[in-house]
Scaffold this active site. Structure first.
Site, PDB file in Angstrom:
ATOM      1  N   ASP A  12      -3.624   7.380   5.128  1.00 14.56           N
ATOM      2  CA  ASP A  12      -3.182   6.009   5.367  1.00 14.56           C
ATOM      3  C   ASP A  12      -3.804   5.483   6.660  1.00 14.56           C
ATOM      4  O   ASP A  12      -4.146   6.263   7.561  1.00 14.56           O
ATOM      5  CB  ASP A  12      -1.650   5.984   5.463  1.00 14.56           C
ATOM      6  CG  ASP A  12      -1.084   4.583   5.361  1.00 14.56           C
ATOM      7  OD1 ASP A  12      -1.839   3.658   4.986  1.00 14.56           O
ATOM      8  OD2 ASP A  12       0.110   4.411   5.659  1.00 14.56           O
ATOM      9  N   GLU A  13      -3.948   4.177   6.757  1.00 13.15           N
ATOM     10  CA  GLU A  13      -4.496   3.513   7.959  1.00 13.15           C
ATOM     11  C   GLU A  13      -5.831   4.137   8.374  1.00 13.15           C
ATOM     12  O   GLU A  13      -6.080   4.442   9.550  1.00 13.15           O
ATOM     13  CB  GLU A  13      -3.487   3.585   9.124  1.00 13.15           C
ATOM     14  CG  GLU A  13      -2.125   3.003   8.819  1.00 13.15           C
ATOM     15  CD  GLU A  13      -2.110   1.485   8.727  1.00 13.15           C
ATOM     16  OE1 GLU A  13      -3.188   0.873   8.802  1.00 13.15           O
ATOM     17  OE2 GLU A  13      -1.020   0.916   8.577  1.00 13.15           O
TER      18      GLU A  13
ATOM     19  N   ARG B 211       2.308 -11.125  10.211  1.00 15.75           N
ATOM     20  CA  ARG B 211       3.654 -10.554  10.390  1.00 15.75           C
ATOM     21  C   ARG B 211       4.713 -11.530   9.884  1.00 15.75           C
ATOM     22  O   ARG B 211       5.845 -11.136   9.620  1.00 15.75           O
ATOM     23  CB  ARG B 211       3.949 -10.265  11.869  1.00 15.75           C
ATOM     24  CG  ARG B 211       3.076  -9.241  12.583  1.00 15.75           C
ATOM     25  CD  ARG B 211       2.875  -7.978  11.816  1.00 15.75           C
ATOM     26  NE  ARG B 211       1.672  -8.058  11.009  1.00 15.75           N
ATOM     27  CZ  ARG B 211       1.357  -7.215  10.032  1.00 15.75           C
ATOM     28  NH1 ARG B 211       2.204  -6.265   9.698  1.00 15.75           N
ATOM     29  NH2 ARG B 211       0.235  -7.340   9.341  1.00 15.75           N
TER      30      ARG B 211
ATOM     31  N   GLN C 264      -7.546  -5.164   9.937  1.00 15.22           N
ATOM     32  CA  GLN C 264      -6.429  -4.815  10.816  1.00 15.22           C
ATOM     33  C   GLN C 264      -6.784  -3.668  11.763  1.00 15.22           C
ATOM     34  O   GLN C 264      -5.907  -2.988  12.288  1.00 15.22           O
ATOM     35  CB  GLN C 264      -5.197  -4.456   9.993  1.00 15.22           C
ATOM     36  CG  GLN C 264      -4.645  -5.609   9.185  1.00 15.22           C
ATOM     37  CD  GLN C 264      -3.337  -5.290   8.493  1.00 15.22           C
ATOM     38  OE1 GLN C 264      -2.285  -5.179   9.129  1.00 15.22           O
ATOM     39  NE2 GLN C 264      -3.394  -5.123   7.184  1.00 15.22           N
TER      40      GLN C 264
ATOM     41  N   LYS D 261       0.805  -1.224   0.000  1.00 12.25           N
ATOM     42  CA  LYS D 261       0.000   0.000   0.000  1.00 12.25           C
ATOM     43  C   LYS D 261       0.835   1.270   0.000  1.00 12.25           C
ATOM     44  O   LYS D 261       0.455   2.257  -0.639  1.00 12.25           O
ATOM     45  CB  LYS D 261      -0.965   0.009   1.181  1.00 12.25           C
ATOM     46  CG  LYS D 261      -0.321   0.095   2.557  1.00 12.25           C
ATOM     47  CD  LYS D 261      -1.370   0.041   3.649  1.00 12.25           C
ATOM     48  CE  LYS D 261      -0.747   0.053   5.033  1.00 12.25           C
ATOM     49  NZ  LYS D 261      -0.075   1.311   5.342  1.00 12.25           N
ATOM     50  N   THR D 262       1.967   1.281   0.710  1.00 16.38           N
ATOM     51  CA  THR D 262       2.803   2.485   0.728  1.00 16.38           C
ATOM     52  C   THR D 262       3.360   2.769  -0.656  1.00 16.38           C
ATOM     53  O   THR D 262       3.422   3.922  -1.095  1.00 16.38           O
ATOM     54  CB  THR D 262       3.946   2.338   1.750  1.00 16.38           C
ATOM     55  OG1 THR D 262       3.397   2.047   3.042  1.00 16.38           O
ATOM     56  CG2 THR D 262       4.770   3.615   1.828  1.00 16.38           C
TER      57      THR D 262
END
Length: 756
Positions: free
Chosen positions: A224-225, A612, A255, A35-36
């Site tokens: 973002d987020e 993770r 998330q 996504k970044t």
């Protein structure tokens, strides 16, 4: 950089998100989906191909680290012009806006931002002025409530109006203090961090021209987020983007793990209600993990009802099965982790920095920390203090140390006003001077404080009471176990009662850590039932603990195993991940077991933990665990039940698969949880039956050891065994190495030593 160059290596959905620049856009980005990269390339595309001026683009993140990383990537793509893009956290953005315009709200543009310490002092002063007892109305609890009110955009008047019918006297006090608090901040030309966002919204509501200026400035907004935004942050984004509606939000409802601090997952789930013309792009291709790990994550999260359906997939290899181990105890669980760190390093050439150990609560870190220390494995803790470095643990240790050695004035000075007794720093200084003048220890000075005329009567009385309590406790040392003595200290000093009275999240965490410390004392007492000499058990206990908690100097850039809570792990990734304590009542937490909303957030946290892992995932729990000062027997976590059994390899004491490469026991009802892995016997460490792990057992484990044996350690040189405890897998050696290393306590099974 051309358009084609910007899109090199992107999949179809990433390309779709980059090129879709007109109107609102929702990017539902699964874990590890890049996504970044999509955000930064979208910004570059807007500037290079759509001719948007850099200063008309805003990108908002939640942390300074994320903002720096995004800015660096934008500059790498665009060169110097990338510096003109506003990449900022919510708070930093609002500071810049308020520095230009806060005078319109009656504040000086040179306003200061009050930190936590200043906030607490201000609340304490207000409580004093209003004749409220801070022990009854805890300043931190009040600050937390004020923060929540501000995040919900409630002014003092609105907070009071909303809660006036509640009839709760504590709520009434909060409203009264909140009103005074805001007036005092204003009088001091100060704001707190929650004010930064709330007052920016107030500014926009009060000054439409200012809002229009920033709407025209930020014609393209990226957030973002987005699943982590609270009401105030949501409102700020909505106001800024209302004119042009070029709002691009990125996030993953699966998330969303911060509901407990005000985050509203519905902000992302309801994005299309706010922007009916929104385009939606799902980033489902994962570049991080193996197929096995992603299948496990998907099989867990699909049990949540409140979510938008998506399915992570990857072109990565299938990878190894998830290793599951049900240990006998927490010590057994930790040894299993250490053994497999060693074997993974040996077989796959990993370094310590490639491993992460994740747990639900900070209190769980204590046993794994001790095992890593004794195994000479470097580690670091992210998002929390090391167990024995935590304030409450240091305080209790100081009390115990003073009981063992009344001459230890440093320990006394640490706890003479912990909990608060009205003995300020000035009074302590006078007490120390009094002790020095009479050639006494500070403890003796406390016992003779009535002779000190330099102290005021109140301070003298408080010190005298403290000295009397300490003397009484010291007299009980020969009669009590370490656990009983610790409990007496907690009760007689009021330390535990003070924490319980505060009723804050921080106080609750401190209480949990103290209860976990009682697990340590109980284990020591069980191992040392008889004491030949009065008070010797306490001295031995403190000596043992000083060896365990000593921090070794580690060379710079030396990789370390990472220990952290599952919350702290969000946004990170590791080749190998251990998720420990996978038991009902621990993860998920007991309070979530009967609340569907909280249980779904716990499940999202499990999803975060699983994703993770890049290459290998280990899940562990125990048949019996000492936690919070009591022995617990919990079923295996229901989140393990939700993983397809074909993805799991349950291992027994030899590290062998107990299910032929896939669990045969069906994952059907909670009643089966205890029996599912009944053939997974307690882990006894590496044996000759398991070639993979046996190669990682230290040669020291196969030796017989006696005091006086010489050993060789690659980094510390030649040492002498000065104490031997335990047998087999539990054997511990105290080894005296030359200064400055000193005495180290090591597990013979894992320590990198050889007998000379």
């Amino acid at each position: 950089m051309s358009k084609n160059e910007l899109l090199v290596g992107m999949n179809d959905k990433q390309t779709e998100a980059v090129l879709n620049t007109d109107g609102p856009l929702l990017i539902m980005a699964g874990a590890g989906s890049g996504k970044t990269r999509v955000l930064t390339h979208r910004i570059a595309y807007l500037i290079q191909d759509k001719q948007v001026l850099p200063w008309h683009i805003l990108a908002i993140t939640f942390t300074n680290k994320a903002a720096r990383e995004m800015k660096e990537r934008v500059v790498n793509l665009l060169g110097p012009s990338g510096n003109e893009v506003w990449v900022s956290t919510f708070h930093a953005l609002c500071v810049r806006i308020l520095r230009r315009n806060i005078d319109k709200l009656g504040y000086d543009r040179a306003f200061t931002i009050a930190g936590t310490s200043e906030q607490q002092t201000l609340i304490k002063n207000i409580l004093k002025d209003l004749n409220y007892d801070p022990k009854t109305y805890n300043p931190r609890s009040i600050l937390s409530s004020i923060s929540n009110a501000k995040n919900d955009l409630q002014s003092p008047a609105e907070f009071i109006a909303k809660n006036e019918s509640v009839g709760n006297p504590f709520i009434k006090v909060i409203g009264e203090v909140y009103d005074r608090y805001q007036k005092e901040l204003h009088r001091n030309q100060s704001v707190d961090f929650d004010d930064l966002i709330m007052m920016t919204i107030q500014l926009f509501e009060q000054e439409p021209e200012v809002l229009k200026y920033y709407q025209d400035k930020f014609q393209y907004i990226h957030v973002d987020e987005y699943q982590d935004t609270n009401e105030a942050q949501y409102r700020l984004v909505h106001m800024l983007g209302e004119k042009y509606e070029n709002v691009c939000v990125v996030g993953d409802a699966d998330q969303s793990i911060y509901g407990w601090r005000g985050a509203n997952m519905n902000n992302i789930l309801d994005f299309q209600d706010d922007y009916p013309s929104a385009h939606v792009t799902l980033l489902e291709q994962n570049y991080r993990s193996t197929k096995t790990i992603l299948k496990a994550a998907n099989s867990v999260i699909q049990n949540n009802d409140e979510r938008r359906d998506k399915n992570l997939w990857t072109e990565n290899a299938v990878g190894e099965k998830i290793t599951y181990y049900r240990a006998q105890s927490e010590a057994d669980e930790s040894r299993f982790v250490v053994t497999n760190i060693k074997s993974e390093m040996n077989d796959n050439h990993y370094s310590y920095g490639d491993f992460a150990v994740l747990y639900r609560t900070n209190a769980q870190s204590r046993v794994i920390e001790e095992t890593l220390l004794k195994s000479n494995i470097p580690y670091t803790i992210v998002g929390g203090h090391k167990f024995y470095d935590r304030k409450e643990i240091q305080d209790i240790l100081a009390y115990l140390t003073l009981m063992a050695n009344p001459s230890d004035s440093m320990s006394l000075q640490r706890i003479i006003n912990e909990p608060k007794r009205g003995i300020g720093a000035a009074s302590v200084d006078k007490l120390v001077t009094f002790a020095n003048e009479n050639n006494w220890s500070v403890f003796e000075a406390c016992q003779n404080v009535e002779l000190n005329n330099e102290l005021g009567s109140r301070a003298r009385k408080a010190i005298d009471n403290f000295g009397a309590v300490m003397t009484d406790l010291q007299n009980q040392v020969p009669k009590l176990s370490v656990t009983d003595l610790t409990n007496e200290i907690l009760e007689k000093t009021g330390y535990l009662a003070t924490l319980k009275a505060s009723k804050t999240l921080e106080a609750s965490a401190r209480i949990e850590n103290i209860e976990e410390f009682l697990s340590v004392t109980k284990q020591f007492d069980d191992a040392h039932p008889d004491s030949e000499e009065a008070g010797s058990a306490l001295v031995d206990f403190l000596s043992d603990l000083s060896l365990v908690s000593a921090q070794d100097d580690i060379a710079e850039n030396t990789p370390e195993v990472t220990l952290m809570t599952l919350h702290a792990a969000k946004g990170l990734e590791f080749p190998v991940v251990f998720m420990i304590g996978m038991e009902d009542n621990i993860f998920p937490l007991s309070k979530a077991m009967s609340d569907s909303k909280e249980l779904e957030e716990e499940r999202r946290l499990a999803y975060v933990g699983i994703t993770r892992a890049q290459k290998k995932l280990y899940l562990t729990n125990t048949f019996s665990r000492m936690l919070y000062g009591r022995r617990q027997t919990n079923p295996a976590s229901q989140f393990i039940e939700e993983i397809n059994p074909d993805l799991i390899d349950a291992v027994n004491s030899n590290g062998r698969s107990t299910n032929g490469g896939g669990l045969k026991t069906p994952f059907d009802t909670p009643n089966n949880r205890q029996a599912r892995f009944a053939n997974s016997s307690p882990y006894q460490g590496p044996t000759s039956h398991n070639k993979k792990t046996s190669s990682n057992q230290s040669g020291a484990a196969s030796q017989s050891w006696i005091v006086g044996d010489k050993v060789s350690h690659k980094a510390w040189g030649t040492g002498t065994v000065v104490k031997v405890d335990g047998t087999g897998e539990n054997m511990e050696l105290d080894i005296a190495f030359p200064d400055p290393t000193g005495i180290k306590r090591l597990l013979a099974a894992f320590a990198p030593i050889t007998k000379e």
